[in-house]
Design a protein around this motif. Structure first.
Motif, PDB file in Angstrom:
ATOM      1  N   MET A  12       0.868  -1.098   0.064  1.00 51.68           N
ATOM      2  CA  MET A  12      -0.035   0.044  -0.120  1.00 51.68           C
ATOM      3  C   MET A  12       0.921   1.171   0.039  1.00 51.68           C
ATOM      4  O   MET A  12       1.778   1.420   0.770  1.00 51.68           O
ATOM      5  CB  MET A  12      -1.039   0.122   1.228  1.00 51.68           C
ATOM      6  N   THR A  13       0.487   2.187  -0.910  1.00 58.61           N
ATOM      7  CA  THR A  13       1.437   3.363  -1.065  1.00 58.61           C
ATOM      8  C   THR A  13       0.412   4.374  -0.672  1.00 58.61           C
ATOM      9  O   THR A  13      -0.592   4.650  -1.274  1.00 58.61           O
ATOM     10  CB  THR A  13       1.802   3.579  -2.424  1.00 58.61           C
ATOM     11  N   LEU A  14       0.696   5.424   0.359  1.00 57.04           N
ATOM     12  CA  LEU A  14      -0.122   6.564   0.549  1.00 57.04           C
ATOM     13  C   LEU A  14       0.538   7.976  -0.030  1.00 57.04           C
ATOM     14  O   LEU A  14       1.615   7.769  -0.072  1.00 57.04           O
ATOM     15  CB  LEU A  14      -0.197   6.635   2.090  1.00 57.04           C
ATOM     16  N   PRO A  15      -0.286   8.844  -0.583  1.00 50.89           N
ATOM     17  CA  PRO A  15       0.227   9.868  -0.821  1.00 50.89           C
ATOM     18  C   PRO A  15       1.127  10.690   0.267  1.00 50.89           C
ATOM     19  O   PRO A  15       0.609  10.604   1.410  1.00 50.89           O
ATOM     20  CB  PRO A  15      -1.076  10.672  -1.197  1.00 50.89           C
ATOM     21  N   LYS A  16       2.014  11.344   0.100  1.00 48.42           N
ATOM     22  CA  LYS A  16       3.004  11.879   1.037  1.00 48.42           C
ATOM     23  C   LYS A  16       2.670  13.525   0.970  1.00 48.42           C
ATOM     24  O   LYS A  16       2.929  14.060  -0.108  1.00 48.42           O
ATOM     25  CB  LYS A  16       4.415  11.624   0.597  1.00 48.42           C
ATOM     26  N   VAL A  17       2.633  14.099   2.419  1.00 51.94           N
ATOM     27  CA  VAL A  17       2.352  15.456   2.383  1.00 51.94           C
ATOM     28  C   VAL A  17       3.241  15.961   3.597  1.00 51.94           C
ATOM     29  O   VAL A  17       3.371  15.316   4.585  1.00 51.94           O
ATOM     30  CB  VAL A  17       0.819  15.986   2.809  1.00 51.94           C
ATOM     31  N   LEU A  18       4.014  16.915   3.176  1.00 50.83           N
ATOM     32  CA  LEU A  18       5.032  17.757   3.989  1.00 50.83           C
ATOM     33  C   LEU A  18       4.452  18.958   4.542  1.00 50.83           C
ATOM     34  O   LEU A  18       3.803  19.813   3.735  1.00 50.83           O
ATOM     35  CB  LEU A  18       6.367  17.910   3.333  1.00 50.83           C
ATOM     36  N   THR A  19       4.285  19.176   5.960  1.00 52.91           N
ATOM     37  CA  THR A  19       3.788  20.201   6.514  1.00 52.91           C
ATOM     38  C   THR A  19       5.279  21.195   6.850  1.00 52.91           C
ATOM     39  O   THR A  19       6.063  20.247   7.464  1.00 52.91           O
ATOM     40  CB  THR A  19       3.080  20.299   7.575  1.00 52.91           C
ATOM     41  N   ILE A  20       5.364  22.213   6.717  1.00 52.31           N
ATOM     42  CA  ILE A  20       6.480  23.118   7.138  1.00 52.31           C
ATOM     43  C   ILE A  20       6.002  24.164   7.802  1.00 52.31           C
ATOM     44  O   ILE A  20       5.220  25.316   7.514  1.00 52.31           O
ATOM     45  CB  ILE A  20       7.290  23.959   5.927  1.00 52.31           C
ATOM     46  N   ALA A  21       6.001  24.365   9.296  1.00 51.93           N
ATOM     47  CA  ALA A  21       5.256  25.062  10.210  1.00 51.93           C
ATOM     48  C   ALA A  21       5.747  25.093  11.519  1.00 51.93           C
ATOM     49  O   ALA A  21       6.969  24.275  11.705  1.00 51.93           O
ATOM     50  CB  ALA A  21       3.918  24.538  10.167  1.00 51.93           C
ATOM     51  N   GLY A  22       5.256  25.846  12.438  1.00 53.61           N
ATOM     52  CA  GLY A  22       5.759  26.090  13.836  1.00 53.61           C
ATOM     53  C   GLY A  22       4.996  24.545  14.586  1.00 53.61           C
ATOM     54  O   GLY A  22       3.867  24.206  14.353  1.00 53.61           O
ATOM     55  N   SER A  23       5.527  24.419  15.659  1.00 55.10           N
ATOM     56  CA  SER A  23       4.977  23.262  16.816  1.00 55.10           C
ATOM     57  C   SER A  23       4.458  23.900  17.773  1.00 55.10           C
ATOM     58  O   SER A  23       4.716  24.911  18.283  1.00 55.10           O
ATOM     59  CB  SER A  23       6.239  22.490  17.344  1.00 55.10           C
ATOM     60  N   ASP A  24       3.161  23.516  18.033  1.00 58.49           N
ATOM     61  CA  ASP A  24       2.313  23.736  19.049  1.00 58.49           C
ATOM     62  C   ASP A  24       2.288  22.994  20.162  1.00 58.49           C
ATOM     63  O   ASP A  24       1.673  21.905  20.023  1.00 58.49           O
ATOM     64  CB  ASP A  24       0.891  24.156  18.402  1.00 58.49           C
ATOM     65  N   SER A  25       2.813  23.353  21.118  1.00 59.54           N
ATOM     66  CA  SER A  25       3.065  22.582  22.581  1.00 59.54           C
ATOM     67  C   SER A  25       1.458  22.193  23.069  1.00 59.54           C
ATOM     68  O   SER A  25       1.456  21.037  23.688  1.00 59.54           O
ATOM     69  CB  SER A  25       3.569  23.143  23.618  1.00 59.54           C
ATOM     70  N   GLY A  26       0.645  23.020  22.761  1.00 60.70           N
ATOM     71  CA  GLY A  26      -0.648  22.504  23.187  1.00 60.70           C
ATOM     72  C   GLY A  26      -1.391  21.652  22.372  1.00 60.70           C
ATOM     73  O   GLY A  26      -2.524  20.965  22.500  1.00 60.70           O
ATOM     74  N   GLY A  27      -0.817  21.399  21.336  1.00 64.53           N
ATOM     75  CA  GLY A  27      -1.514  20.331  20.149  1.00 64.53           C
ATOM     76  C   GLY A  27      -2.474  20.505  19.254  1.00 64.53           C
ATOM     77  O   GLY A  27      -2.941  19.825  18.460  1.00 64.53           O
ATOM     78  N   GLY A  28      -3.208  21.550  19.349  1.00 60.70           N
ATOM     79  CA  GLY A  28      -4.227  22.058  18.449  1.00 60.70           C
ATOM     80  C   GLY A  28      -3.949  22.680  17.373  1.00 60.70           C
ATOM     81  O   GLY A  28      -4.836  22.606  16.481  1.00 60.70           O
ATOM     82  N   ALA A  29      -2.666  23.315  16.988  1.00 63.61           N
ATOM     83  CA  ALA A  29      -2.596  24.031  15.860  1.00 63.61           C
ATOM     84  C   ALA A  29      -1.235  23.497  15.224  1.00 63.61           C
ATOM     85  O   ALA A  29      -0.547  22.654  15.576  1.00 63.61           O
ATOM     86  CB  ALA A  29      -2.622  25.363  16.139  1.00 63.61           C
ATOM     87  N   GLY A  30      -0.622  24.152  14.158  1.00 63.33           N
ATOM     88  CA  GLY A  30       0.538  23.796  13.751  1.00 63.33           C
ATOM     89  C   GLY A  30       0.948  22.489  13.424  1.00 63.33           C
ATOM     90  O   GLY A  30      -0.018  21.837  12.931  1.00 63.33           O
ATOM     91  N   ILE A  31       2.129  22.132  13.497  1.00 59.93           N
ATOM     92  CA  ILE A  31       2.626  20.724  13.017  1.00 59.93           C
ATOM     93  C   ILE A  31       1.614  19.678  13.428  1.00 59.93           C
ATOM     94  O   ILE A  31       1.218  18.601  12.752  1.00 59.93           O
ATOM     95  CB  ILE A  31       4.051  20.612  13.434  1.00 59.93           C
ATOM     96  N   GLN A  32       1.201  19.820  14.611  1.00 57.76           N
ATOM     97  CA  GLN A  32       0.311  18.776  15.414  1.00 57.76           C
ATOM     98  C   GLN A  32      -1.035  18.683  14.882  1.00 57.76           C
ATOM     99  O   GLN A  32      -1.545  17.563  14.494  1.00 57.76           O
ATOM    100  CB  GLN A  32       0.206  19.063  16.772  1.00 57.76           C
ATOM    101  N   ALA A  33      -1.723  19.826  14.580  1.00 54.81           N
ATOM    102  CA  ALA A  33      -2.957  19.504  13.758  1.00 54.81           C
ATOM    103  C   ALA A  33      -2.882  19.195  12.422  1.00 54.81           C
ATOM    104  O   ALA A  33      -3.628  18.505  11.957  1.00 54.81           O
ATOM    105  CB  ALA A  33      -3.338  20.932  13.913  1.00 54.81           C
ATOM    106  N   ASP A  34      -1.708  19.644  11.809  1.00 58.76           N
ATOM    107  CA  ASP A  34      -1.505  19.253  10.237  1.00 58.76           C
ATOM    108  C   ASP A  34      -1.169  17.707  10.278  1.00 58.76           C
ATOM    109  O   ASP A  34      -1.882  16.896   9.244  1.00 58.76           O
ATOM    110  CB  ASP A  34       0.088  19.630   9.663  1.00 58.76           C
ATOM    111  N   SER A  78       7.257  16.300   8.314  1.00 56.91           N
ATOM    112  CA  SER A  78       7.278  17.543   9.012  1.00 56.91           C
ATOM    113  C   SER A  78       8.436  18.163   9.199  1.00 56.91           C
ATOM    114  O   SER A  78       9.469  17.461   9.142  1.00 56.91           O
ATOM    115  CB  SER A  78       6.710  17.597  10.375  1.00 56.91           C
ATOM    116  N   VAL A  79       8.331  19.484   8.739  1.00 56.92           N
ATOM    117  CA  VAL A  79       9.735  20.365   8.944  1.00 56.92           C
ATOM    118  C   VAL A  79       9.446  21.352   9.697  1.00 56.92           C
ATOM    119  O   VAL A  79       8.389  22.287   9.512  1.00 56.92           O
ATOM    120  CB  VAL A  79      10.454  20.912   7.469  1.00 56.92           C
ATOM    121  N   ILE A  80      10.270  21.611  10.986  1.00 55.51           N
ATOM    122  CA  ILE A  80       9.660  22.471  11.976  1.00 55.51           C
ATOM    123  C   ILE A  80      10.442  23.720  11.927  1.00 55.51           C
ATOM    124  O   ILE A  80      11.655  23.725  11.881  1.00 55.51           O
ATOM    125  CB  ILE A  80       9.724  21.827  13.576  1.00 55.51           C
ATOM    126  N   THR A  81       9.611  25.033  11.551  1.00 55.43           N
ATOM    127  CA  THR A  81      10.305  26.183  11.926  1.00 55.43           C
ATOM    128  C   THR A  81      10.421  26.875  12.962  1.00 55.43           C
ATOM    129  O   THR A  81      11.551  27.752  13.051  1.00 55.43           O
ATOM    130  CB  THR A  81       9.394  27.244  10.842  1.00 55.43           C
TER     131      THR A  81
END
Length: 266
Positions: free
Chosen positions: A1-23, A36-39
């Motif tokens: 099985m091959t899944l499409p690969k999506v990269l997020t380039i964004a900030g990390s949210d320690s609360g988990g609701g937005a940023g890399i975690q939401a992505d 993920s690439v963390i800015t």
């Protein structure tokens, strides 16, 4: 099985609701493989952003190099980009590795009102990264700031704004109307030919942290799976609507969306 690969380039949210975690949650729920690439590392929770600690420019470039030299990425989503130097580097990698599905969420601030991107980065964003985008997804506050307008308060003003934003070179603009006054929210998608309105009755829900990140990530997932921009946006809006309806409280402020709501509904 091959899944499409999506990269997020964004900030990390320690609360988990937005940023890399939401992505990454969004990519997982939509059957794509998230990278993920963390800015920047943000110290934030449900009541606000307490601190932002950008990674070093070398650290950013090392992450980009590591991903792009090994993995064929099907789509890229960008969020918090911090500074002009970061945007220059990211633009270079997007061009050099022929990324043709790019979603830019121009994160200039947080839900709580904290400013997350330095002013000098805006011109670099418009000049180098914006013309490479498949779609850019500003909200009304971000659009007004980039255009130099005091505010955007009506659908008529949104229409004028989306045409002007499109002139900067992105293939499409999705102008989000969540900050419009009244009981209805309208998003506008303009692809250079057709202007599409996406009206929606406003959901009475205080727990909306990560809405913009999640919408942009869902669009990127749809594009990675081969959907048209219109279909990707339509699906992403459905995904986010389900997630908002089942948003929940985890602290003293605005809680996160429920990213699993879309899958549970199906």
């Amino acid at each position: 099985m091959t899944l499409p690969k999506v990269l997020t380039i964004a900030g990390s949210d320690s609360g988990g609701g937005a940023g890399i975690q939401a992505d990454l949650k969004t990519f997982q729920e939509l059957d794509t493989y998230g990278l993920s690439v963390i800015t920047a590392i943000t110290a934030q929770n449900t009541v606000g952003v307490q601190a932002v600690h950008p990674v070093s420019l070398n650290g950013l470039n090392d992450q980009l190099e590591s991903v792009f030299t090994d993995i064929k990425v099907d789509a890229v989503k960008t969020g918090m980009l911090v500074s002009a130097d970061y945007i220059q580097s990211i633009s270079t990698y997007i061009r050099d590795y022929n990324v043709n599905k790019l979603v830019i969420d121009p994160v200039l601030g947080s839900t709580s009102g904290s400013e997350l991107t330095k002013n000098e980065a805006i011109d670099e964003l418009k000049n180098s990264l914006w013309p490479l985008a498949t779609v850019v997804t500003p909200n009304l506050i971000e659009a007004a700031r980039m255009l130099g307008w005091a505010s955007i308060n009506t659908v008529s003003e949104m229409e004028k704004a989306v045409y002007q934003l499109h002139e900067w070179g992105a293939k499409s603009i999705l102008l989000k109307g969540g900050h419009l006054p009244g009981g209805e929210s309208v998003d506008l998608l303009y692809d250079g030919h057709t202007l599409t309105h996406f009206p929606m009755k406003r959901i009475d829900q205080p727990h909306t942290h990560g809405t913009g990140c999640t919408l942009a990530s869902a669009i990127a997932a749809g594009l990675a799976k081969g959907n048209s921009i219109h279909d990707a946006v339509s699906m992403a809006k459905d995904f986010v609507t389900c997630a908002i309806r089942e948003g929940f409280s985890i602290g003293e402020g605005s809680g996160p969306l429920n990213h699993s709501a879309y899958r549970h509904r199906q």
